[in-house]
Write a protein that holds these residues in place. Structure first.
Motif, PDB file in Angstrom:
ATOM      1  N   GLU A 190       0.743  -1.240   0.109  1.00 40.90           N
ATOM      2  CA  GLU A 190      -0.105  -0.145  -0.083  1.00 40.90           C
ATOM      3  C   GLU A 190       0.761   1.304  -0.004  1.00 40.90           C
ATOM      4  O   GLU A 190       0.461   2.058  -0.555  1.00 40.90           O
ATOM      5  N   LEU A 191       1.937   1.135   0.670  1.00 40.58           N
ATOM      6  CA  LEU A 191       3.048   2.400   0.691  1.00 40.58           C
ATOM      7  C   LEU A 191       3.502   2.473  -0.654  1.00 40.58           C
ATOM      8  O   LEU A 191       3.463   3.579  -1.201  1.00 40.58           O
ATOM      9  N   ALA A 192       3.803   1.355  -1.339  1.00 38.71           N
ATOM     10  CA  ALA A 192       4.687   1.234  -2.818  1.00 38.71           C
ATOM     11  C   ALA A 192       3.442   2.006  -3.775  1.00 38.71           C
ATOM     12  O   ALA A 192       3.755   3.012  -4.459  1.00 38.71           O
ATOM     13  N   VAL A 193       2.459   1.462  -3.657  1.00 30.24           N
ATOM     14  CA  VAL A 193       1.313   2.075  -4.764  1.00 30.24           C
ATOM     15  C   VAL A 193       0.829   3.402  -4.359  1.00 30.24           C
ATOM     16  O   VAL A 193       0.865   4.143  -5.317  1.00 30.24           O
ATOM     17  N   THR A 194       0.866   3.790  -3.019  1.00 26.25           N
ATOM     18  CA  THR A 194       0.551   5.206  -2.964  1.00 26.25           C
ATOM     19  C   THR A 194       1.766   6.010  -3.339  1.00 26.25           C
ATOM     20  O   THR A 194       1.408   7.245  -4.007  1.00 26.25           O
ATOM     21  N   ALA A 195       2.816   5.796  -3.259  1.00 20.70           N
ATOM     22  CA  ALA A 195       3.800   6.291  -3.660  1.00 20.70           C
ATOM     23  C   ALA A 195       3.989   6.652  -5.063  1.00 20.70           C
ATOM     24  O   ALA A 195       4.189   7.610  -5.729  1.00 20.70           O
ATOM     25  N   VAL A 196       3.717   5.563  -5.811  1.00 21.62           N
ATOM     26  CA  VAL A 196       3.538   5.711  -7.268  1.00 21.62           C
ATOM     27  C   VAL A 196       2.441   6.619  -7.810  1.00 21.62           C
ATOM     28  O   VAL A 196       2.603   7.310  -8.919  1.00 21.62           O
ATOM     29  N   LEU A 197       1.150   6.456  -7.133  1.00 21.30           N
ATOM     30  CA  LEU A 197       0.102   7.256  -7.592  1.00 21.30           C
ATOM     31  C   LEU A 197       0.612   8.716  -7.280  1.00 21.30           C
ATOM     32  O   LEU A 197       0.360   9.723  -8.216  1.00 21.30           O
ATOM     33  N   GLU A 255      -4.007   3.349  12.635  1.00 21.09           N
ATOM     34  CA  GLU A 255      -5.103   2.280  12.764  1.00 21.09           C
ATOM     35  C   GLU A 255      -5.328   1.615  11.464  1.00 21.09           C
ATOM     36  O   GLU A 255      -5.056   2.201  10.197  1.00 21.09           O
ATOM     37  N   THR A 256      -5.484   0.314  11.545  1.00 19.04           N
ATOM     38  CA  THR A 256      -5.701  -0.257  10.316  1.00 19.04           C
ATOM     39  C   THR A 256      -7.300  -0.848  10.228  1.00 19.04           C
ATOM     40  O   THR A 256      -7.834  -1.035  11.274  1.00 19.04           O
ATOM     41  N   ALA A 257      -7.728  -1.409   8.840  1.00 26.09           N
ATOM     42  CA  ALA A 257      -9.142  -1.733   9.033  1.00 26.09           C
ATOM     43  C   ALA A 257      -8.909  -2.999   7.971  1.00 26.09           C
ATOM     44  O   ALA A 257      -7.968  -3.144   7.377  1.00 26.09           O
ATOM     45  N   ALA A 258      -9.714  -3.961   8.166  1.00 26.32           N
ATOM     46  CA  ALA A 258      -9.662  -5.000   7.537  1.00 26.32           C
ATOM     47  C   ALA A 258     -10.493  -5.036   6.194  1.00 26.32           C
ATOM     48  O   ALA A 258     -11.584  -4.771   6.080  1.00 26.32           O
ATOM     49  N   LEU A 259      -9.698  -5.558   5.043  1.00 25.67           N
ATOM     50  CA  LEU A 259     -10.423  -5.759   3.530  1.00 25.67           C
ATOM     51  C   LEU A 259      -9.854  -6.899   3.137  1.00 25.67           C
ATOM     52  O   LEU A 259      -8.535  -7.329   3.024  1.00 25.67           O
ATOM     53  N   PHE A 260     -10.668  -7.802   2.709  1.00 22.97           N
ATOM     54  CA  PHE A 260     -10.314  -9.305   2.243  1.00 22.97           C
ATOM     55  C   PHE A 260      -9.563  -9.855   3.258  1.00 22.97           C
ATOM     56  O   PHE A 260      -8.571 -10.568   2.855  1.00 22.97           O
ATOM     57  N   GLY A 261      -9.616  -9.845   4.495  1.00 19.53           N
ATOM     58  CA  GLY A 261      -8.761 -10.430   5.451  1.00 19.53           C
ATOM     59  C   GLY A 261      -7.542 -10.014   5.758  1.00 19.53           C
ATOM     60  O   GLY A 261      -6.730 -10.559   6.260  1.00 19.53           O
ATOM     61  N   VAL A 262      -7.183  -8.636   5.055  1.00 20.19           N
ATOM     62  CA  VAL A 262      -5.997  -7.989   5.502  1.00 20.19           C
ATOM     63  C   VAL A 262      -6.101  -6.640   6.038  1.00 20.19           C
ATOM     64  O   VAL A 262      -6.967  -6.013   5.839  1.00 20.19           O
ATOM     65  N   GLN A 263      -4.912  -6.569   6.717  1.00 23.06           N
ATOM     66  CA  GLN A 263      -5.476  -5.272   7.494  1.00 23.06           C
ATOM     67  C   GLN A 263      -4.537  -4.310   6.609  1.00 23.06           C
ATOM     68  O   GLN A 263      -3.463  -4.382   6.327  1.00 23.06           O
ATOM     69  N   TRP A 264      -5.470  -3.015   6.309  1.00 21.78           N
ATOM     70  CA  TRP A 264      -4.887  -1.975   5.443  1.00 21.78           C
ATOM     71  C   TRP A 264      -5.042  -0.661   6.415  1.00 21.78           C
ATOM     72  O   TRP A 264      -5.898  -0.358   7.185  1.00 21.78           O
ATOM     73  N   SER A 265      -4.042   0.443   5.902  1.00 17.79           N
ATOM     74  CA  SER A 265      -3.885   1.484   6.533  1.00 17.79           C
ATOM     75  C   SER A 265      -4.831   2.399   5.926  1.00 17.79           C
ATOM     76  O   SER A 265      -5.372   3.407   6.440  1.00 17.79           O
ATOM     77  N   PHE A 266      -4.951   2.609   4.675  1.00 14.47           N
ATOM     78  CA  PHE A 266      -5.377   3.603   3.945  1.00 14.47           C
ATOM     79  C   PHE A 266      -7.001   3.446   4.010  1.00 14.47           C
ATOM     80  O   PHE A 266      -7.731   4.616   3.515  1.00 14.47           O
ATOM     81  N   LEU A 267      -7.695   2.442   4.737  1.00 18.30           N
ATOM     82  CA  LEU A 267      -9.146   2.450   4.957  1.00 18.30           C
ATOM     83  C   LEU A 267      -9.589   3.517   6.185  1.00 18.30           C
ATOM     84  O   LEU A 267     -10.614   3.796   6.445  1.00 18.30           O
ATOM     85  N   THR A 268      -8.526   3.624   6.732  1.00 18.06           N
ATOM     86  CA  THR A 268      -9.075   4.819   8.071  1.00 18.06           C
ATOM     87  C   THR A 268      -8.319   6.166   7.943  1.00 18.06           C
ATOM     88  O   THR A 268      -7.183   6.142   7.371  1.00 18.06           O
ATOM     89  N   ARG A 269      -8.908   7.035   8.635  1.00 14.12           N
ATOM     90  CA  ARG A 269      -8.316   8.324   8.512  1.00 14.12           C
ATOM     91  C   ARG A 269      -7.067   8.521   9.237  1.00 14.12           C
ATOM     92  O   ARG A 269      -6.048   8.838   8.710  1.00 14.12           O
TER      93      ARG A 269
END
Lengths: 525, 298, 323
Positions: free
Chosen positions: C98-105, C167-181
């Motif tokens: 998620e860090l790498a994709v955000t960086a590329v975007l 804080e992270t939230a789950a999506l497809f059973g994986v914790q992600w940071s980009f889902l929370t403020r």
């Protein structure tokens, strides 16, 4: 996630309300804790490691326990007496139930003691604490007699480490404990879920024998990075953290929002020295051809000890987070030798270097660890400065403890930094300076295999002397010998600190690195 | 050279100097690089303190802000780190390591890479394919990854960092040397030399190499800056120099933990020194490319 | 189709070559016993493990065993975490991704507009400032920029959190940071730090492309036809300069993941880059091997994908490769 969990708590709380028909104190209160090290297992007899004892003490109990000063207090045993110097009679607490409802009794104690000896594949065995037990005799449902091989003045400190599990769970393996199905104790909390190195959820044990714990649930987050742990507290992601790094102490203490509590820890950090070998890999005279290990000379080792200005070093590196150690156990409420601290004396140190045959000093590399306590890397460099000043040209290398200690056991270093908890005064002597003897549990931390008959005699005698005055005399002798022979150089005792969000909880510091969530007091809102 | 030589006489070197100095930025870069190099070389004389000799450090002087005085009356113009190391001296000595490692690895990699590149161009055929495949493979992975891999196998240490840098860098030289050599090979002088039946090595190193030098010098300059950055990064990650002899990267890493409590200078000044060094070398490199290698100009 | 097959075989060959390099690195340069057996094991345990792991067998046989393990996704267990190494890497992968994709975007969103401006008005002071800034973006060491970002935005201004994933939230059973403020706030600085080099790269590519294409016949023609300058720029020019930019961004994605090692260390971001540095420090070699294999695989896969995309996007390449 959060929402779902919250509603689940709520439902559970309402459910409990209905069943019990009485109001629950602190409705649905959750305490969120950030700890540096979490449990590595939920099996209380698998790995003897301070983080396991500290964490698992929230769900398991022992016959006796240490209070926040490190003194022995009753827990599952309400009283005890020594019938003869080797026979102990324990009277157990009535009405105690395990988390699964099974009643607690003497046979559970007997089972748990036996289990410490049968657990397979343990990286650090609990046999250390039970090896001296010759026999366990169940006298009545709540009465128990334990016989030791020899008089054991510190026996209760050992028993405080043996958590009691139910005899009914005799078939449970370590894996079943780790899954949580077998992690059943008598403690104020039960384990709800555990994911290693991440998070540990605790639920209040409403059937606990003591006053009801103030928290309905506790979320223990494992945050090894010091800065991240502090950041989590500042961001109010957690309400309580342990091991507050010294660099953040002042800031937290100054703020009205957070409370900090500190207490000198029953732990000592020392330099362990290669005293035995003819040549040592990292200590040699600057002139080529001279390969003799300077550290074999007691005078040289004493010189190194005198070269360190401990007070200044500790003040600079740790600020409030440590106190200097002049002996192995000059901290807390332990048996004190009363010897005058032998402090910094560079002139004497230089004289001793000359006496030991190295008037121009020698070359030395210190090996230290990083990431154990905040400031460890700075400390070892500071020691190197002091050595350099008396003419010992010193370099420093640091590495994680998982690399340092195995290397030390293989004899790869000449001097290395190490530490030990000191639940009672003689423990660090037994650990660091007695000739290694795995059967008796002597010298487990004596990785460079120092050995001295006189010291062994005095210490093994002290370990079986029940008379307190006589024992103190022996400890004093041992301390004097250690000062003379200097196989280890005591450096400092860490100060343990906890910080909490004042709006949620207070926590009074312990002299042991244990975060016992039961004693986190909710603050009035 | 005597003063009677008319100023307008044009030697290749003079033309080079004249062209190079057409960019004031490049001249500034050059001068800065000279000053930095001198500072690094003369650090034992210039530095107020020997930051690697623990006898001269006093932990009582630790973490002093810039301009403070030491217990013994010395002024720390850029403050001190946690060991009481004078940051100014630490930076000078750190530059020694950074430049030493950077230039050293660039030179070694340059020698190896150019030799392989020349050999590839000159021999052609299977040798060329093999060498260039290796170059392609090497260049398709980022430098930090290759360096990490090598350090993971060999362990930490300055020599291993040097080795990692050489392995990371040689491919670029090889590619440059080959493409330059391919162009030069078709020139008349090469054919003439070949007709004289001169030995192969002589052709390669006495005739081909000197003519391929300009692009290699350009690459070399840029590679030095890259090597310095990479060394600093590896040291910052704790994989480089020993803690009692910090390079710029390690000085910055040591200051990291104090930054949150406002003691910025421990990380900040070594960072500035690193930055100035890299930018100065890059400015020089840019201009060198324009002057030495019109083909690359675009 | 033969072209695709050839590329696939090539990719496979590279992966195979890397397994050999990694194997040789671990088994010949390093001591395989140290690599495969926990350092605190005693002599008897070491001897037992040597036989159990087949270390008494000839090297080629050991390599085949290793290769078989790789194929089955078995790269050993971490000494430190006592978990399968691959599983450990997998659990850290989302954080890095998620860090790498955000960086590329970020590098696209920031780099392309700036580059277009610099290409359109190359002589304006702003364009010059942008270009000067891009030089800095190339030459600044990532880790130092990261420190400065923390110092300015977290310590001095206190706008953004300094370290961790938030804080992270789950999506497809994986914790992600980009889902929370909170998670997003934690991501801004490290993503920016990681993107910096690529912003400079994208910016320069865009600028060069815009400048080149503005002088070409078709642009002049389109202008002569009376199309609005905006349409010429955003439709016609963009379409043409996007191909090299997309290619480069694709190729750079691998580098971004590799350089995340530095950013993750600075920002204590619990991704696999942080894991690899910790593992190197504690000599947790199964994890190191697993990381290298995962990265190599990612790299080869990305390169292959970019190649394919490139062929699809640009008909000229397709024609060339058919010849």
């Amino acid at each position: 996630m959060r929402v779902a969990k919250f509603s689940l708590h709520t439902i559970r709380a309402i459910f409990l309300l209905l069943i019990l028909g009485c109001p629950i104190q602190g409705f649905s209160q959750e305490l969120r804790v950030g700890v540096q090290v979490g449990p590595t297992t939920l099996d209380p007899h698998f790995f003897n490691y301070f983080a396991n004892i500290g964490n698992l003490g929230n769900i398991y109990e022992a016959l006796v326990t240490e209070d926040r000063e490190g003194k022995i207090q009753p827990q599952l045993a309400t009283s005890w007496e020594t019938v003869t110097p080797t026979e102990w009679l324990f009277h157990l607490r009535e009405g105690v139930k395990f988390h699964n409802g099974a009643a607690f009794g003497a046979q559970d104690v007997a089972f748990s003691i036996a289990r410490t000896k049968t657990v397979q594949g343990s990286p650090g065995s609990f046999v250390t604490f039970t090896a001296q037990i010759k026999a366990v005799e169940v006298i009545g449902p709540l009465t128990l007699k334990i016989t030791t091989f020899s008089p054991a003045p510190y026996f209760l400190f050992d028993l405080a480490r043996v958590f009691i599990v139910s005899a009914g769970s005799s078939a449970a393996s370590t894996a079943e404990y780790n899954q949580g199905t077998a992690a059943i104790g008598t403690g104020p909390f039960r384990s709800a879920s555990w994911s290693q190195n991440a998070e540990w959820m605790l639920q209040r044990n409403d059937a606990w024998w003591g006053a009801a714990p103030p928290w309905a649930s506790v979320r223990v987050r494992i945050i090894p990075n010091d800065a991240a742990r502090v950041a989590a507290l500042l961001a109010k992601d957690v309400d309580l953290i342990d091991r507050v790094p010294s660099s953040d102490m002042a800031r937290l203490e100054a703020s009205k929002q957070f409370a900090v509590s500190s207490r000198p820890g029953l732990e000592v950090f020392v330099l362990n020295i290669d005293t035995q070998r003819e040549t040592s890999p990292f200590a040699r005279a600057p002139t080529s051809g001279q390969t003799k290990n300077p550290l074999r000379e007691p005078a040289i080792r004493r010189a190194l000890s005198l070269a360190i200005n401990r007070k200044l070093l500790v003040d600079r590196v740790f600020e409030q987070s440590a106190v200097p150690a002049f002996e192995l156990s000059d901290v807390g409420d332990q048996e004190r030798t009363g010897l005058a601290p032998q402090d910094y004396d560079p002139v004497q140190a230089k004289a001793l270097l000359a006496e030991g045959g190295f008037p121009d000093g020698f070359e030395l590399t210190l090996h230290g660890f990083s990431g154990v306590i905040a400031g460890d890397v700075q400390l070892i460099q500071g020691v190197a400065q002091f050595f350099s000043r008396v003419g010992v040209k010193t370099r420093v290398e640091t590495m994680p403890p998982t690399v340092l200690f195995p290397g030390a056991s293989r004899g790869e270093w000449s001097i290395y930094l190490t530490g030990s908890t000191t639940p009672y005064a003689i423990a660090p002597y037994k650990f660091f300076v007695m000739t290694p003897n795995p059967d008796k549990g002597y010298g487990s931390g004596n990785r460079l295999r120092f050995s001295n008959d006189r010291l062994d005699d005095v210490l093994s005698k002290a370990l079986v002397t029940m008379d307190a005055t006589e024992r103190l005399g022996l400890i004093k002798q041992a301390a004097t010998l250690v000062r003379e022979l200097a196989p280890v150089i005591p450096l400092f005792h860490p100060v343990y600190s906890w910080a909490s969000n004042r709006e949620v909880a207070d926590y009074e510091a312990w002299a042991l690195p244990f975060t016992r969530v039961m004693y986190a007091r909710p603050t009035a809102r | 050279m005597s003063a009677t030589v008319p100023l307008k006489e044009e030697t290749p070197f003079r033309r080079f100097v004249w062209e190079f100095s057409s960019s004031s930025l490049a001249v500034a870069g050059f001068l800065t690089a000279v000053v930095i190099t001198l500072m690094a070389l003369l650090a034992p004389i210039l530095a107020p303190q020997n930051p690697y000799d623990l006898v001269h450090l006093d932990i009582m002087d630790g973490r002093l802000p810039p301009g403070s005085e030491s217990m013994s009356g010395m002024t720390f113009w850029l403050g001190t780190d946690d060991q009481g190391r004078d940051m100014l001296s630490g930076i000078m000595y750190g530059l020694r390591i950074s430049l030493g490692v950077g230039v050293g690895s660039a030179v070694i990699a340059g020698l190896i890479g150019s030799a392989l590149g020349l050999i590839a161009a000159y021999l052609g055929g299977k040798t060329e394919t093999a060498i260039m495949r290796l170059v392609d493979l090497q260049l398709s992975f980022p430098s930090i990854l290759v360096a990490l891999m090598i350090l993971a196998f060999l362990g930490k240490g300055v020599m291993n960092v040097m080795l990692a840098l050489v392995i990371v860098e040689w491919a670029r030289y090889a590619r440059t040397a080959r493409s330059a050599a391919l162009v030069e090979r078709r020139r008349e002088y090469m054919e003439a030399a070949a007709c004289l039946a001169l030995p192969r090595w002589r052709l390669l190193f006495r005739h081909l190499l000197p003519n391929c030098l300009p692009p290699l010098i350009v690459i070399g300059t840029i590679q030095i800056a890259r090597a310095i950055t990479l060394e600093a990064t590896l040291s910052f990650l704790g994989l480089g120099v020993p803690i009692t002899e910090p390079s710029l990267g390690l000085l910055i890493a040591n200051g990291y933990q104090y930054m949150l409590s406002g003691k910025y200078w421990i990380s900040f000044y070594p960072g500035i020194a690193l930055l100035v060094t890299i930018v100065a070398i890059n400015l020089m490199g840019d201009q060198l490319r324009d002057v030495l290698n019109p083909r690359l100009q675009k | 189709m033969t072209w695709l097959l050839r590329r696939l075989v090539q990719a496979l060959f590279i992966v195979l070559a890397m397994t050999i390099i990694v194997f040789v690195g671990v088994n010949v340069i390093g001591d395989p016993v140290d690599v495969l057996i926990p350092p605190d094991a005693d002599q008897a345990e070491r001897a037992r493990a040597m036989v159990a792991l087949g270390l008494d067998k000839p090297l080629w046989e050991q390599y085949l065993r290793f290769l078989l393990g790789v194929l089955q996704g078995d790269l050993g267990r971490s000494f430190v975490y006592n978990e399968p190494a691959l599983q450990l890497i997998g659990s850290r992968l989302p954080a890095t991704m998620e860090l790498a994709v955000t960086a590329v975007l970020l590098s696209i969103v920031v780099g392309i507009p700036l580059g277009m401006f610099a290409g359109l008005k190359p002589d304006s002071w702003l364009a010059r400032a942008i270009m000067a800034g891009s030089i800095l973006g190339f030459s600044l060491p990532t880790f130092w920029v990261g420190l400065m970002l923390i110092m300015v935005f977290a310590v001095q201004l206190g706008w953004l959190p300094s370290t961790g994933r938030g804080e992270t939230a789950a999506l497809f059973g994986v914790q992600w940071s980009f889902l929370t403020r909170d998670g997003l706030a934690h991501m801004i600085l490290p993503a920016l730090n990681l993107a910096l080099g690529n912003i400079a790269l994208v910016l320069r590519l865009t600028r060069a492309g815009v400048r080149e294409h503005l002088q070409l016949e078709y642009v002049k023609f389109a202008r002569a036809k009376g199309l609005s300058p905006a349409r010429v720029l955003f439709v016609h020019v963009m379409k043409n300069i996007m191909i090299p930019i997309v290619t480069v961004i694709g190729l750079e994605f691998g580098s971004v993941i590799a350089f995340a090692v530095v950013t993750e260390t600075v920002f204590a971001w619990p991704g696999m880059g942080k894991l690899i540095i910790d593992s190197i420090n504690v000599l947790d070699r199964p994890v190191i091997v697993a990381y290298l294999m995962v990265i190599v695989f990612l790299f080869v896969a990305i390169n292959l994908l970019v190649d394919l995309l490139y062929t699809v996007l640009d008909p000229r390449v397709r024609l060339e490769t058919r010849e």
